[in-house]
Design an enzyme around this catalytic site. Structure first.
Site, short mmCIF file in Angstrom:
data_model
loop_
_atom_site.label_atom_id
_atom_site.label_comp_id
_atom_site.label_asym_id
_atom_site.label_seq_id
_atom_site.Cartn_x
_atom_site.Cartn_y
_atom_site.Cartn_z
CG ASP A 65 -11.16 -13.96 6.02
OD1 ASP A 65 -10.06 -14.51 6.21
OD2 ASP A 65 -11.94 -14.29 5.11
CD GLU A 83 -5.40 -15.98 6.87
OE1 GLU A 83 -6.09 -16.69 6.11
OE2 GLU A 83 -4.37 -16.41 7.45
CG ASP A 119 -11.88 -18.27 7.08
OD1 ASP A 119 -12.57 -17.25 6.97
OD2 ASP A 119 -10.83 -18.45 6.44
CG ASP A 148 -14.58 -14.25 2.72
OD1 ASP A 148 -13.47 -13.82 2.38
OD2 ASP A 148 -15.17 -15.17 2.13
CG HIS A 159 11.61 6.42 -21.50
ND1 HIS A 159 11.12 7.05 -22.63
CD2 HIS A 159 12.38 5.40 -21.96
CE1 HIS A 159 11.58 6.45 -23.71
NE2 HIS A 159 12.34 5.44 -23.33
CD GLU A 174 16.31 0.09 -25.39
OE1 GLU A 174 16.79 -1.04 -25.15
OE2 GLU A 174 15.10 0.30 -25.54
#
Length: 537
Positions: free
Chosen positions: A9, A50, A75, A124, A341, A417
């Site tokens: 899974d 999977e 599944d 799972d 930063h 900026e």
């Protein structure tokens, strides 16, 4: 000929999102587990996870006996049908994985069977253990696993099941977590027989200790809570104030503390490096708006198309929100990990520090913050490229991270900026004293410029939108670290949410904090993280 059963899974908490796989090889005659495999994969889709689980299970079986016959149970209808040759493999990310899986054993010795998820609990659970470990910056280890025991847990004491407990992680396309069925299962689990829980807990401890000794480990098991860099919103513990911007006298939140105005409200700038400080906010409205993640459960096999917005929002056009489900398979998004930063000498002084001022370097504290951010990013292991603002503080931060990750840094001028004009180097209180009318206008309208020909927030948004589009086009399907500043990061988030300009005043962004936004092929975006400072604590 020896016969094995491979149960495999994979899952992704976000699709794509932090992902992992699990696989177990069983003796076909006795049903006893012979070996387990699990791994955290970073950010990939459910289908990729999977297939990786299938490949790991086949390889584990091959290591036990290359001459064995193997019956695979999963599944995932998609994987079973494709590997059985009944469905075509359309997605380019899946073809090489399917080809590699088909080569582990001769095709005539491998058969495939689809089983319900309830019968695939062991694999799972392994996949979820791997994802949980990845969220802690670790890799899965067999000695810490309780997947085998959990798969055998009496139904009355088993909680919501695996694949990240959909109510917990939103896995397999459950937007915002959970369905009524899952919630019902949780309620049933809570009402389960307490005595059975006690017996199971004792047995679990005994088995975990025994397995730890047998495998040379400690027998300890890690927490299985949902964690990771994406799909969640993290806010720092910094103090903060917030409110609406503008002439109402309410608080305008910022990255600087500011001075109290005559009405008693604190006016701060919130959206900017404006103050190089962490400033405060009222718990971000952005965190409430993240809502659904880009959906998870629709596989390549189901070609269902859900309504979505068809264009990416511009700086002025709000996004049309999708209903929480993505089309069948949009592929991996371009994911921007946004790193502010580290501190500069201006940060604790709470001064405007944009692109038009002295261009300060990092302080010693700022360099330490950058090192910690680099270590956190290295643990996550998903960054594939680094792009930096041209300013000194961002280039220095990016250089520290790049050295840790072994990557080069590309400089992008669009990430600079905002230019705060004559306000550069001043505190908020000093600006209010010297330029009260200009400041009030700036707080009231995104089109207003700082005194002396600075850049308005509207102009900044236009620049960031254009920069975003260039970078998304250049980095489709990749995870890219953008090292930039307060206003650009908040603008990336605002545009992704389709939020109004005043939302800039309602987000807190600390020095060296991490945020993340994913951009999909259909033009939609998903805010995955905001102001995560856990690596600094």
């Amino acid at each position: 000929m020896r016969e094995f059963i491979v149960e495999a899974d994979g899952g992704s908490r976000g699709n794509p999102g932090p992902a992992g796989y699990g696989a177990v090889v069983l003796d076909a005659a006795t049903g006893e587990p012979l070996t387990e495999a699990a791994e955290y994969l970073g950010v990939v889709t459910n289908n990729v996870a999977e297939y990786r689980g299938l490949l790991a299970g086949l390889r584990a079986a091959h290591a036990l006996d290359p001459g064995a016959a193997v019956h695979v149970r999963m599944d995932s209808k998609l994987v079973v049908e494709q590997m059985s040759g009944r469905w075509k493999i359309k997605h380019p990310d899946l073809r090489p994985l399917a080809t590699e899986a088909a080569r582990v054993f001769p095709p005539e010795r491998v058969t495939y069977e689809w089983i319900p998820r309830a019968r695939n609990k062991h694999a799972d659970r392994l996949a979820n253990e791997a994802m949980d470990a990845g969220g802690r910056g670790e890799q899965w280890t067999p000695s810490a696993s309780t997947a085998e025991l959990d798969a055998r847990r009496p139904p009355a004491t088993r909680a919501t099941g695996a694949r990240g407990a959909e109510a917990e992680a939103g896995v397999r396309g459950v937007p915002g977590g959970g369905t009524g069925a899952v919630r019902g299962a949780e309620a049933e689990a809570r009402g389960a027989n307490a005595e059975a829980d006690v017996r199971f807990a004792k047995a679990e401890a005994d088995v975990r200790a025994a397995r730890g000794v047998a495998r040379g480990g400690t027998g300890a098991t890690g927490a299985t809570g949902v964690a990771g860099a994406t799909g969640s919103t993290a806010t720092s513990g910094a103090t903060g104030t917030a409110g609406a911007a503008g002439p109402t006298g309410a608080t305008a939140a910022s990255d600087m503390t500011g001075a109290a105005d005559p009405a008693g409200a604190t006016a701060t700038t919130g959206a900017t490096d404006a103050t190089e400080a962490t400033g405060a906010t009222k718990a971000t409205d952005a965190t409430k708006a993240t809502g659904a993640t880009k959906a998870t459960g629709v596989t390549e096999a189901t070609a269902t198309t859900w309504p979505t917005a068809t264009t990416r929002p511009t700086a002025t056009t709000p996004v049309t929100a999708a209903p929480g489900w993505a089309p069948a398979d949009l592929g991996a998004p371009a994911t921007f990990v946004l790193l502010r930063h580290g501190e500069t000498p201006l940060t604790p002084q709470k001064r405007f520090s944009g692109s038009g001022g002295s261009d300060p370097a990092l302080s010693d504290i700022g360099r330490q913050q950058a090192e910690r951010a680099a270590a956190a990013l290295a643990r996550r292991g998903t960054v594939q490229a680094i792009v930096s603002s041209p300013l000194a503080r961002t280039r220095e931060t990016a250089g520290i991270v790049a050295a840790r990750l072994g990557l080069d840094v590309t400089v992008e001028d669009g990430l600079r900026e905002t230019d705060f004009g004559a306000w550069e180097g001043l505190t908020f209180g000093e600006v209010r004293e010297r330029y009260p009318d200009d400041l009030n206008a700036w707080l009231a309208s995104p089109d207003a410029e700082p005194t002396g020909g600075g850049e308005s927030f509207a102009a900044t948004a236009t620049r960031i939108a254009a920069t975003r589009d260039r970078l998304v086009a250049a980095h489709k399907g990749r995870t890219v670290l953008l090292v930039t500043h307060v206003t650009p990061i908040k603008t990336f988030v605002r545009l992704a949410l389709g939020a109004p300009p005043e939302s800039l005043f309602r987000m807190e962004l600390s020095a060296a904090s991490l945020s993340a936004v994913a951009y999909y092929a259909d033009g939609n975006a998903s805010v995955r993280l905001l102001n995560d400072t856990s690596h600094l604590r």
